[in-house]
Design a protein around this motif. Structure first.
Motif, mmCIF file in Angstrom:
data_model
loop_
_atom_site.group_PDB
_atom_site.id
_atom_site.type_symbol
_atom_site.label_atom_id
_atom_site.label_comp_id
_atom_site.label_asym_id
_atom_site.label_seq_id
_atom_site.Cartn_x
_atom_site.Cartn_y
_atom_site.Cartn_z
ATOM 1 N N ALA A 76 0.825 -1.209 0.000
ATOM 2 C CA ALA A 76 0.000 0.000 0.000
ATOM 3 C C ALA A 76 0.859 1.258 0.000
ATOM 4 O O ALA A 76 0.443 2.300 -0.538
ATOM 5 N N GLN A 77 2.057 1.177 0.589
ATOM 6 C CA GLN A 77 2.965 2.320 0.619
ATOM 7 C C GLN A 77 3.748 2.474 -0.682
ATOM 8 O O GLN A 77 4.504 3.436 -0.833
ATOM 9 N N GLY A 78 3.586 1.540 -1.600
ATOM 10 C CA GLY A 78 4.242 1.650 -2.895
ATOM 11 C C GLY A 78 5.567 0.936 -3.022
ATOM 12 O O GLY A 78 6.272 1.097 -4.026
ATOM 13 N N HIS A 79 5.938 0.124 -2.068
ATOM 14 C CA HIS A 79 7.172 -0.650 -2.182
ATOM 15 C C HIS A 79 7.032 -1.680 -3.296
ATOM 16 O O HIS A 79 5.958 -2.262 -3.499
ATOM 17 N N THR A 80 8.116 -1.905 -3.998
ATOM 18 C CA THR A 80 8.101 -2.881 -5.091
ATOM 19 C C THR A 80 8.997 -4.078 -4.814
ATOM 20 O O THR A 80 8.991 -5.033 -5.599
ATOM 21 N N GLU A 81 9.768 -4.053 -3.729
ATOM 22 C CA GLU A 81 10.665 -5.167 -3.418
ATOM 23 C C GLU A 81 10.905 -5.220 -1.917
ATOM 24 O O GLU A 81 11.072 -4.189 -1.259
ATOM 25 N N ALA A 82 10.949 -6.443 -1.383
ATOM 26 C CA ALA A 82 11.263 -6.633 0.030
ATOM 27 C C ALA A 82 12.038 -7.931 0.195
ATOM 28 O O ALA A 82 11.753 -8.932 -0.470
ATOM 29 N N ILE A 83 13.022 -7.888 1.061
ATOM 30 C CA ILE A 83 13.776 -9.076 1.454
ATOM 31 C C ILE A 83 13.208 -9.553 2.787
ATOM 32 O O ILE A 83 13.114 -8.773 3.732
ATOM 33 N N VAL A 84 12.855 -10.826 2.849
ATOM 34 C CA VAL A 84 12.236 -11.401 4.040
ATOM 35 C C VAL A 84 13.278 -12.272 4.744
ATOM 36 O O VAL A 84 13.706 -13.297 4.204
ATOM 37 N N VAL A 85 13.712 -11.842 5.915
ATOM 38 C CA VAL A 85 14.721 -12.586 6.669
ATOM 39 C C VAL A 85 14.040 -13.309 7.826
ATOM 40 O O VAL A 85 13.515 -12.670 8.741
ATOM 41 N N PRO A 86 14.029 -14.650 7.815
ATOM 42 C CA PRO A 86 13.432 -15.381 8.934
ATOM 43 C C PRO A 86 14.325 -15.274 10.174
ATOM 44 O O PRO A 86 15.497 -15.654 10.124
#
Length: 286
Positions: A76-86
């Motif tokens: 919703a904030q417009g981010h297009t990429e995220a790295i998910v670190v467990p």
């Protein structure tokens, strides 16, 4: 998964990313509010290390915000990429099945948001040193005046200082306590933590588990049979909760070190996983 939620919400730390992927740090979640509070403090330190990036804490279960809530918010904030670190110490069901399924579902909801799952924390040598930190903090008194202050707590890693503390404290034995699994192979991999702690510190160690055998009493008996006079339980946990309480109740007469929690080593490992995931993604698209 059980979707019962604790009331505590994780922090939304940092500005909207300017070209760099956001970081979603995913913790397990717990009904115990101490767990969520500890992970919120840890992620605040992680965010402070790179204040120019967006860093969010999410939980797999039991605590809020959940992974899908954080992903929806970033989209919703417009981010297009995220790295998910467990924020997981083992590569078990949660890392291999639960989290990928959640991210796949989120990707279908938000096709313009690329989600990349990084490696788990695992038995990284820096976290082994953090475990040594916690043992020293639990055993250093009354020898604290003989150990340089910079060797304590969250500011450094101190296998050598642990040897110093052990030398003053007598014959030390450390029972490294982890969650445990029905998968014997997974328990075998976790047992390497105790061996690595022994190799890095020179202190006797034994592995035990909170949910399967060998339990804490077995580890303590083995350490005493090996000549240990002072026993410290070192929880291989990021945050406190029901299982760490169970360990204390099962062995109330020995010293229990703190969980890893907010520690400079955890910050370093999380950002290393983030950077490695970016490099791997670039190599795939090259």
């Amino acid at each position: 998964m059980n979707r019962t939620l604790a009331p505590l919400r994780g922090p939304a730390v940092g500005p909207r990313s300017g070209g760099e992927p956001a970081l979603i740090a995913v913790a397990h979640g717990s009904r115990d509010p101490r767990s969520a509070a500890t992970m919120a403090a840890a992620v605040a330190e992680i965010a402070a290390a790179r204040p120019d990036l967006t860093v969010r804490l999410a939980f797999l279960d039991l605590s809020t915000p959940l992974v899908d809530q954080v992903v929806d918010d970033l989209a919703a904030q417009g981010h297009t990429e995220a790295i998910v670190v467990p924020l997981l110490l083992g590569n078990a069901f949660h890392a291999r099945v639960d989290l990928p399924a959640l991210l796949a579902d989120a990707g279908r909801r938000h096709p313009r948001l690329q989600l990349t799952q990084a490696d788990v924390l695992g038995a990284d040598p820096r976290l082994i040193d953090a475990l040594a930190d916690r043992v020293l903090a639990a055993t250093a008194q009354p020898f604290a005046d003989q150990i340089p202050a910079h060797l304590f707590g969250i500011t450094g890693c101190l296998p050598g200082a642990l040897n110093l503390a052990a030398g003053h404290a007598g014959s030390l034995g450390v029972a490294v306590a982890a969650v445990g699994s029905r998968d014997a192979a997974a328990n075998g991999r976790t047992a390497a933590v105790a061996r690595r702690l022994a190799a890095r510190t020179g202190v006797r160690t034994e592995m035990c588990f909170a949910t399967v055998e060998p339990g804490i009493s077995v580890a303590i008996d083995r350490l005493r049979a090996r000549g240990a006079e002072q026993i410290v339980v070192a929880p291989w946990f990021l945050a406190p909760g029901l299982l760490t309480d169970r360990l204390v109740a099962a062995a109330p007469d020995v010293v229990h070190a703190g969980v890893i929690g907010a520690h400079s080593a955890l910050t370093d490992v999380v950002w290393a996983r983030y950077d490695s995931a970016i490099v791997a993604e670039l190599e795939l698209t090259a």
